[in-house]
Design a protein around this motif. Structure first.
Motif, PDB file in Angstrom:
ATOM      1  N   THR A  45      46.329  27.947  30.054  1.00  0.00           N
ATOM      2  CA  THR A  45      46.518  26.498  30.000  1.00  0.00           C
ATOM      3  C   THR A  45      45.332  25.829  29.323  1.00  0.00           C
ATOM      4  OG1 THR A  45      47.840  26.549  32.034  1.00  0.00           O
ATOM      5  CG2 THR A  45      46.893  24.430  31.393  1.00  0.00           C
ATOM      6  N   GLY A  46      44.119  26.233  29.722  1.00  0.00           N
ATOM      7  CA  GLY A  46      42.927  25.670  29.092  1.00  0.00           C
ATOM      8  C   GLY A  46      42.783  26.078  27.639  1.00  0.00           C
ATOM      9  N   LEU A  47      43.147  27.308  27.309  1.00  0.00           N
ATOM     10  CA  LEU A  47      43.056  27.767  25.924  1.00  0.00           C
ATOM     11  C   LEU A  47      44.021  27.001  25.032  1.00  0.00           C
ATOM     12  CD1 LEU A  47      42.718  31.620  26.490  1.00  0.00           C
ATOM     13  CD2 LEU A  47      40.959  30.096  25.568  1.00  0.00           C
ATOM     14  N   ASP A  48      45.221  26.761  25.513  1.00  0.00           N
ATOM     15  CA  ASP A  48      46.177  25.992  24.726  1.00  0.00           C
ATOM     16  C   ASP A  48      45.667  24.580  24.457  1.00  0.00           C
ATOM     17  OD1 ASP A  48      48.170  27.838  24.194  1.00  0.00           O
ATOM     18  OD2 ASP A  48      49.243  27.461  26.061  1.00  0.00           O
ATOM     19  N   ALA A  49      45.023  23.979  25.457  1.00  0.00           N
ATOM     20  CA  ALA A  49      44.472  22.638  25.266  1.00  0.00           C
ATOM     21  C   ALA A  49      43.324  22.645  24.264  1.00  0.00           C
ATOM     22  CB  ALA A  49      44.008  22.071  26.609  1.00  0.00           C
ATOM     23  N   LYS A  50      42.519  23.690  24.270  1.00  0.00           N
ATOM     24  CA  LYS A  50      41.358  23.771  23.383  1.00  0.00           C
ATOM     25  C   LYS A  50      41.759  23.829  21.920  1.00  0.00           C
ATOM     26  CE  LYS A  50      37.161  24.571  21.888  1.00  0.00           C
ATOM     27  NZ  LYS A  50      36.147  23.481  21.823  1.00  0.00           N
ATOM     28  N   ILE A  51      42.841  24.501  21.598  1.00  0.00           N
ATOM     29  CA  ILE A  51      43.185  24.728  20.192  1.00  0.00           C
ATOM     30  C   ILE A  51      44.144  23.680  19.635  1.00  0.00           C
ATOM     31  CG2 ILE A  51      42.842  27.205  20.516  1.00  0.00           C
ATOM     32  CD1 ILE A  51      45.914  27.513  20.323  1.00  0.00           C
ATOM     33  N   GLN A  52      44.368  22.599  20.377  1.00  0.00           N
ATOM     34  CA  GLN A  52      45.249  21.571  19.838  1.00  0.00           C
ATOM     35  C   GLN A  52      44.698  21.011  18.539  1.00  0.00           C
ATOM     36  OE1 GLN A  52      48.398  20.696  21.006  1.00  0.00           O
ATOM     37  NE2 GLN A  52      47.907  22.614  22.084  1.00  0.00           N
ATOM     38  N   PRO A  53      45.552  20.605  17.612  1.00  0.00           N
ATOM     39  CA  PRO A  53      45.072  20.090  16.327  1.00  0.00           C
ATOM     40  C   PRO A  53      44.173  18.873  16.488  1.00  0.00           C
ATOM     41  CG  PRO A  53      47.434  20.539  16.236  1.00  0.00           C
ATOM     42  CD  PRO A  53      47.010  20.682  17.674  1.00  0.00           C
TER      43      PRO A  53
ATOM     44  N   ASP B  70      49.870  49.179  15.532  1.00  0.00           N
ATOM     45  CA  ASP B  70      48.990  48.421  16.416  1.00  0.00           C
ATOM     46  C   ASP B  70      48.289  47.316  15.636  1.00  0.00           C
ATOM     47  OD1 ASP B  70      49.690  50.273  18.310  1.00  0.00           O
ATOM     48  OD2 ASP B  70      47.856  51.459  18.115  1.00  0.00           O
ATOM     49  N   LEU B  71      47.838  46.312  16.340  1.00  0.00           N
ATOM     50  CA  LEU B  71      47.120  45.192  15.725  1.00  0.00           C
ATOM     51  C   LEU B  71      45.640  45.295  16.071  1.00  0.00           C
ATOM     52  CD1 LEU B  71      46.983  42.506  14.236  1.00  0.00           C
ATOM     53  CD2 LEU B  71      47.729  41.363  16.334  1.00  0.00           C
ATOM     54  N   TRP B  72      44.817  45.545  15.030  1.00  0.00           N
ATOM     55  CA  TRP B  72      43.378  45.713  15.194  1.00  0.00           C
ATOM     56  C   TRP B  72      42.665  44.467  14.701  1.00  0.00           C
ATOM     57  CZ3 TRP B  72      41.496  50.419  17.119  1.00  0.00           C
ATOM     58  CH2 TRP B  72      42.459  51.433  17.243  1.00  0.00           C
ATOM     59  N   PHE B  73      41.523  44.148  15.321  1.00  0.00           N
ATOM     60  CA  PHE B  73      40.794  42.933  14.968  1.00  0.00           C
ATOM     61  C   PHE B  73      39.422  43.243  14.389  1.00  0.00           C
ATOM     62  CE2 PHE B  73      43.563  41.692  18.563  1.00  0.00           C
ATOM     63  CZ  PHE B  73      44.331  40.741  17.908  1.00  0.00           C
ATOM     64  N   GLY B  74      39.031  42.470  13.394  1.00  0.00           N
ATOM     65  CA  GLY B  74      37.687  42.487  12.837  1.00  0.00           C
ATOM     66  C   GLY B  74      37.128  41.081  12.877  1.00  0.00           C
ATOM     67  N   PHE B  75      35.808  40.939  12.629  1.00  0.00           N
ATOM     68  CA  PHE B  75      35.156  39.635  12.767  1.00  0.00           C
ATOM     69  C   PHE B  75      34.252  39.348  11.579  1.00  0.00           C
ATOM     70  CE2 PHE B  75      35.978  41.349  16.990  1.00  0.00           C
ATOM     71  CZ  PHE B  75      36.661  40.297  17.593  1.00  0.00           C
ATOM     72  N   ASP B  76      34.148  38.080  11.218  1.00  0.00           N
ATOM     73  CA  ASP B  76      33.279  37.618  10.146  1.00  0.00           C
ATOM     74  C   ASP B  76      32.527  36.389  10.635  1.00  0.00           C
ATOM     75  OD1 ASP B  76      31.990  36.812   7.874  1.00  0.00           O
ATOM     76  OD2 ASP B  76      33.803  36.553   6.654  1.00  0.00           O
ATOM     77  N   SER B  77      31.230  36.560  10.908  1.00  0.00           N
ATOM     78  CA  SER B  77      30.433  35.445  11.438  1.00  0.00           C
ATOM     79  C   SER B  77      30.049  34.446  10.359  1.00  0.00           C
ATOM     80  CB  SER B  77      29.169  35.982  12.125  1.00  0.00           C
ATOM     81  OG  SER B  77      28.381  36.718  11.188  1.00  0.00           O
ATOM     82  N   THR B  78      30.280  34.768   9.086  1.00  0.00           N
ATOM     83  CA  THR B  78      29.929  33.854   7.986  1.00  0.00           C
ATOM     84  C   THR B  78      31.129  33.057   7.494  1.00  0.00           C
ATOM     85  OG1 THR B  78      30.332  35.522   6.256  1.00  0.00           O
ATOM     86  CG2 THR B  78      28.132  35.473   7.259  1.00  0.00           C
ATOM     87  N   ALA B  79      32.283  33.247   8.101  1.00  0.00           N
ATOM     88  CA  ALA B  79      33.493  32.557   7.649  1.00  0.00           C
ATOM     89  C   ALA B  79      33.447  31.070   7.992  1.00  0.00           C
ATOM     90  CB  ALA B  79      34.725  33.202   8.279  1.00  0.00           C
ATOM     91  N   GLU B  80      34.288  30.313   7.328  1.00  0.00           N
ATOM     92  CA  GLU B  80      34.396  28.884   7.589  1.00  0.00           C
ATOM     93  C   GLU B  80      35.179  28.642   8.879  1.00  0.00           C
ATOM     94  OE1 GLU B  80      33.198  26.181   5.998  1.00  0.00           O
ATOM     95  OE2 GLU B  80      32.048  27.509   4.690  1.00  0.00           O
ATOM     96  N   PRO B  81      34.692  27.749   9.739  1.00  0.00           N
ATOM     97  CA  PRO B  81      35.486  27.380  10.917  1.00  0.00           C
ATOM     98  C   PRO B  81      36.819  26.752  10.483  1.00  0.00           C
ATOM     99  CG  PRO B  81      33.218  26.658  11.146  1.00  0.00           C
ATOM    100  CD  PRO B  81      33.377  27.100   9.725  1.00  0.00           C
ATOM    101  N   TYR B  82      37.784  26.834  11.349  1.00  0.00           N
ATOM    102  CA  TYR B  82      39.117  26.314  11.029  1.00  0.00           C
ATOM    103  C   TYR B  82      39.738  25.663  12.255  1.00  0.00           C
ATOM    104  CZ  TYR B  82      44.106  26.237   9.956  1.00  0.00           C
ATOM    105  OH  TYR B  82      45.400  25.836   9.764  1.00  0.00           O
ATOM    106  N   GLN B  83      40.374  24.524  12.039  1.00  0.00           N
ATOM    107  CA  GLN B  83      41.156  23.873  13.083  1.00  0.00           C
ATOM    108  C   GLN B  83      42.311  23.139  12.438  1.00  0.00           C
ATOM    109  OE1 GLN B  83      39.058  21.010  15.524  1.00  0.00           O
ATOM    110  NE2 GLN B  83      40.633  20.998  17.103  1.00  0.00           N
ATOM    111  N   GLN B  84      43.494  23.294  12.989  1.00  0.00           N
ATOM    112  CA  GLN B  84      44.624  22.545  12.475  1.00  0.00           C
ATOM    113  C   GLN B  84      44.357  21.049  12.595  1.00  0.00           C
ATOM    114  OE1 GLN B  84      47.814  24.281  14.884  1.00  0.00           O
ATOM    115  NE2 GLN B  84      48.788  24.979  13.000  1.00  0.00           N
ATOM    116  N   VAL B  85      44.968  20.310  11.712  1.00  0.00           N
ATOM    117  CA  VAL B  85      44.811  18.857  11.710  1.00  0.00           C
ATOM    118  C   VAL B  85      46.181  18.203  11.799  1.00  0.00           C
ATOM    119  CG1 VAL B  85      44.061  16.853  10.372  1.00  0.00           C
ATOM    120  CG2 VAL B  85      42.663  18.921  10.406  1.00  0.00           C
ATOM    121  N   ARG B  86      46.298  17.253  12.681  1.00  0.00           N
ATOM    122  CA  ARG B  86      47.496  16.411  12.734  1.00  0.00           C
ATOM    123  C   ARG B  86      47.124  15.056  12.164  1.00  0.00           C
ATOM    124  NH1 ARG B  86      49.784  12.816  16.426  1.00  0.00           N
ATOM    125  NH2 ARG B  86      48.159  13.268  17.959  1.00  0.00           N
TER     126      ARG B  86
END
Length: 388
Positions: free
Chosen positions: A112-120, A337-353
């Motif tokens: 519930t908290g995670l869904d609220a955090k990622i709102q546009p 399977d779905l494997w994850f990698g990480f990039d600490s230099t990437a641009e942050p991203y957030q949807q916009v409404r």
């Protein structure tokens, strides 16, 4: 040959059936059930938190499974038995892992908290246009001047071991869990049959590569001796060099194209997360998920967000941790399977409404016409007087 790169498949199960044919809430990667029963994967949300210092992944899953409308033999034999009791007795799930997991009860309310955090993020924008109108209609036009419309935009031992060994039997969150080490897939399926689960061709095909790679299989089922009326959510922690989600499912759980369920994926790790299906060198980019959010999150806020499910004292890393989230509406439909990698230099991203406020510049055309006519007459008179 056992792969060096560890991966883990975990599964949870929370069955809440108040009415017949209501989807049971469960967390499972591979459903198993009694002969004559059938369960299908429904919507799910997962949380993966990987610690780059300890190489430990913590996995929490909130899922739902649905049962087709069929008449069950158990219903005919035990008419006094409730639907919830039937489903708890009939349903279980399997989870393969590269090493013996630590299994503890968790808290599914974290989503519930995670869904609220990622709102546009909401941004406001004025859009101007020229709107000619007769001044006589001004009272009617001005009533619409402040009207706004909203649109959505995405911004962007030396003795021969037995074929199946029970490493551990535990009870947690209303489940009986058997942690199994198998060297032969058919023997594992036989073990399941001996414990009243259906022998399905797709199940054996699904489990074979994990057994061949030496992974451990955890088998969950409802604890009939428990005093709990409902099972809880489970957190499973295991060591892995690369975090993984059990995206691969038995083929009898695939959904037709365009009819997939919603899979909400939340990943916490040392950078912007990206996904790939399969392992190198044959891995391919996972493009099925729609990215919704990927930003660094302060440790205090992370503790507030995921602490109820994954205590942050279990994440030793002091690196900056990011939260990345996707929605995938094609799942389940993959044999990788779905494997994850990480990039600490990437641009942050957030949807916009984007909320667009329609603004207009009103031009009174009747007055403009009169003014133009007057100007023309004035010029004509000046030109006429200058010629005399």
């Amino acid at each position: 040959m056992r792969r060096k790169h560890s991966s883990w498949w975990v599964c949870l199960l929370t069955i809440f059936l108040a009415f017949r044919d209501t989807p049971p809430c469960v967390d499972a990667c591979c459903p198993v059930f009694r002969d004559g029963q059938d369960f299908r994967i429904a919507d799910q949300r997962i949380l993966v938190a990987w610690d780059p210092e300890t190489k430990i992944e913590h996995f929490v899953r909130e899922a739902a499974f649905k049962r087709p409308r069929i008449q069950r033999l158990s219903d005919q034999q035990s008419p006094a038995k409730t639907d919830r009791q039937n489903d708890q007795d009939d349903f279980g799930f399997l989870g393969p892992s590269p090493s013996q997991p630590q299994i503890e009860e968790s808290d599914a309310s974290v989503f519930t908290g995670l869904d609220a955090k990622i709102q546009p993020r909401v941004q406001y924008k004025d859009r101007w246009s020229v709107n000619p109108f007769p001044i006589a209609l001004a009272p009617f036009v001005l009533l619409q001047a402040n009207k706004s419309v909203a649109t959505r935009a995405n911004v962007d031992s030396e003795a021969i071991p037995p074929a199946v060994s029970v490493l551990q039997n535990i009870k947690v969150a209303g489940y009986e869990v058997a942690v199994l080490k198998a060297s032969d897939a058919s023997e594992l399926v036989q073990w399941l049959q001996d414990h009243q689960y259906q022998d399905r061709k797709d199940l054996q095909e699904w489990v074979t590569p994990y057994v061949q790679n030496g992974w451990i299989i955890s088998a969950f089922k409802y604890d009939s001796s428990s005093s709990r009326t409902e099972v809880g959510t489970v957190r499973i922690s295991f060591q892995t060099d690369h975090p993984v989600f059990p995206y691969r499912v038995p083929k009898d759980q695939f959904t037709p194209e365009g009819q997939g369920n919603r899979l909400g994926v939340f990943v916490v790790g040392p950078g912007r997360a990206s996904g790939s299906l399969g392992q190198r060198p044959s891995a391919e980019a996972w493009n099925r998920g729609q990215l919704r959010f990927s930003m660094p999150v302060a440790r205090a806020e992370l503790n507030e967000l995921i602490g109820p499910a994954i205590p942050m004292d279990q994440v030793k890393s002091r690196e900056s941790l990011w939260l990345t989230a996707w929605d995938d509406r094609t799942w389940p439909s993959s044999d990788q399977d779905l494997w994850f990698g990480f990039d600490s230099t990437a641009e942050p991203y957030q949807q916009v409404r984007t909320v667009v406020n329609e603004r207009s510049i009103y031009l009174p055309i009747d007055i403009l016409c009169l003014a133009t006519l007057g100007a023309g007459l004035w010029v004509r008179r000046r030109v006429g007087s200058s010629t005399h």
